[in-house]
Design an enzyme around this catalytic site. Structure first.
Site, short mmCIF file in Angstrom:
data_model
loop_
_atom_site.label_atom_id
_atom_site.label_comp_id
_atom_site.label_asym_id
_atom_site.label_seq_id
_atom_site.Cartn_x
_atom_site.Cartn_y
_atom_site.Cartn_z
N HIS A 1 -29.86 72.78 28.49
CA HIS A 1 -29.95 71.35 28.18
C HIS A 1 -30.11 70.51 29.45
O HIS A 1 -30.75 69.44 29.42
CB HIS A 1 -28.70 70.91 27.42
CG HIS A 1 -28.74 69.48 26.97
ND1 HIS A 1 -29.63 69.02 26.03
CD2 HIS A 1 -28.00 68.41 27.35
CE1 HIS A 1 -29.44 67.73 25.84
NE2 HIS A 1 -28.46 67.33 26.64
N TYR B 1 -32.29 74.73 19.41
CA TYR B 1 -31.27 74.52 20.44
C TYR B 1 -29.87 74.76 19.88
O TYR B 1 -29.02 75.40 20.53
CB TYR B 1 -31.36 73.11 21.03
CG TYR B 1 -30.24 72.82 21.99
CD1 TYR B 1 -30.25 73.34 23.28
CD2 TYR B 1 -29.13 72.07 21.59
CE1 TYR B 1 -29.20 73.11 24.16
CE2 TYR B 1 -28.08 71.83 22.46
CZ TYR B 1 -28.12 72.35 23.74
OH TYR B 1 -27.07 72.13 24.60
#
Length: 236
Positions: free
Chosen positions: A43, A28
């Site tokens: 997210h 991420y």
């Protein structure tokens, strides 16, 4: 789309079998480096994120009870997604950063390889375990139960999950189908944050519509793909 990321640490290292959460965080952060706006949207997604990744693979290693030890500091992993933009953001982030931190280990990026999709799917093998769950009634209350192939719901849920993801991603009804037969099965317990998930390493025979099977190959089979569950490769 699928990429292989080859890594090197400055020295030999030890890493827990339960490193998927740390690798998920690292991926991420790399995507965020490549495109902050895309990462922010990613997210906020609470259901399917449409990507998956393998566990870290150590070519020269010794296996202990709770961890792996690298002889030469080398490792690699795979990241896969049907979403071209996700792969582009991830690769751009790797080039920008030049390194990736997994837990307390810092790896340098040695090579990024874009892999071709298989022309056919017959036998698949997990590169990260497949996770599925269901609801069962106990003492008058519904409880979550992790599924293994020893439970008939495993087969039903695996197919339903992939079709739901297909419909969500393409925004259309899934009129495709596939089936599978498990050839080998090994249960695993994987620690994610403070809890454990019971999941399955599999070798399985698969047949049916190529488009649907390839979608599973790209985004992962089963649940929690973005935490590193459900990545497969064609078994040779």
């Amino acid at each position: 789309m699928r990429v292989k990321v080859s890594l090197s640490a400055d020295e030999p290292f030890k890493i827990s079998f339960n490193h998927q959460y740390y690798l998920a965080s690292a991926i991420y952060n790399i995507v965020k480096e490549g495109n902050p706006n895309f990462a922010e949207k990613l997210h906020k997604i609470r259901d399917f994120k449409f990507y998956t990744f393998s566990t870290l693979k150590l070519p020269r290693r010794v296996i202990y009870k709770d961890y792996l030890e690298s002889y030469d500091g080398k490792a690699y992993f795979y990241v896969s997604s049907p979403n071209k933009e996700f792969i582009e953001c991830f690769v751009n982030g790797l080039f920008e950063k030049g390194r990736i931190r997994v837990g307390n280990i810092i790896f340098h990026i040695e090579r990024i390889s874009l892999l071709e999709s298989p022309k056919e799917f017959k036998i698949l093998k997990t590169l990260s375990p497949i996770y599925l769950k269901t609801k069962v009634e106990e003492d008058g209350r519904l409880k979550t139960k992790d599924l293994l192939p020893t439970h008939s719901k495993f087969y039903e849920n695996l197919k339903k999950n992939l079709k739901r993801k297909y419909e969500k991603y393409f925004n259309k009804e899934c009129n495709l189908d596939f089936d599978f037969e498990i050839l080998k099965f090994k249960p695993k317990r994987v620690k994610i944050k403070g809890g454990y998930l019971t999941c399955s390493d599999l070798v399985f025979k698969v047949w049916g519509d190529y488009e649907l099977i390839k979608f599973g190959y790209d985004c992962g089979f089963g649940e929690k793909n973005s935490l590193g569950f459900g990545m497969v490769e064609v078994s040779k």
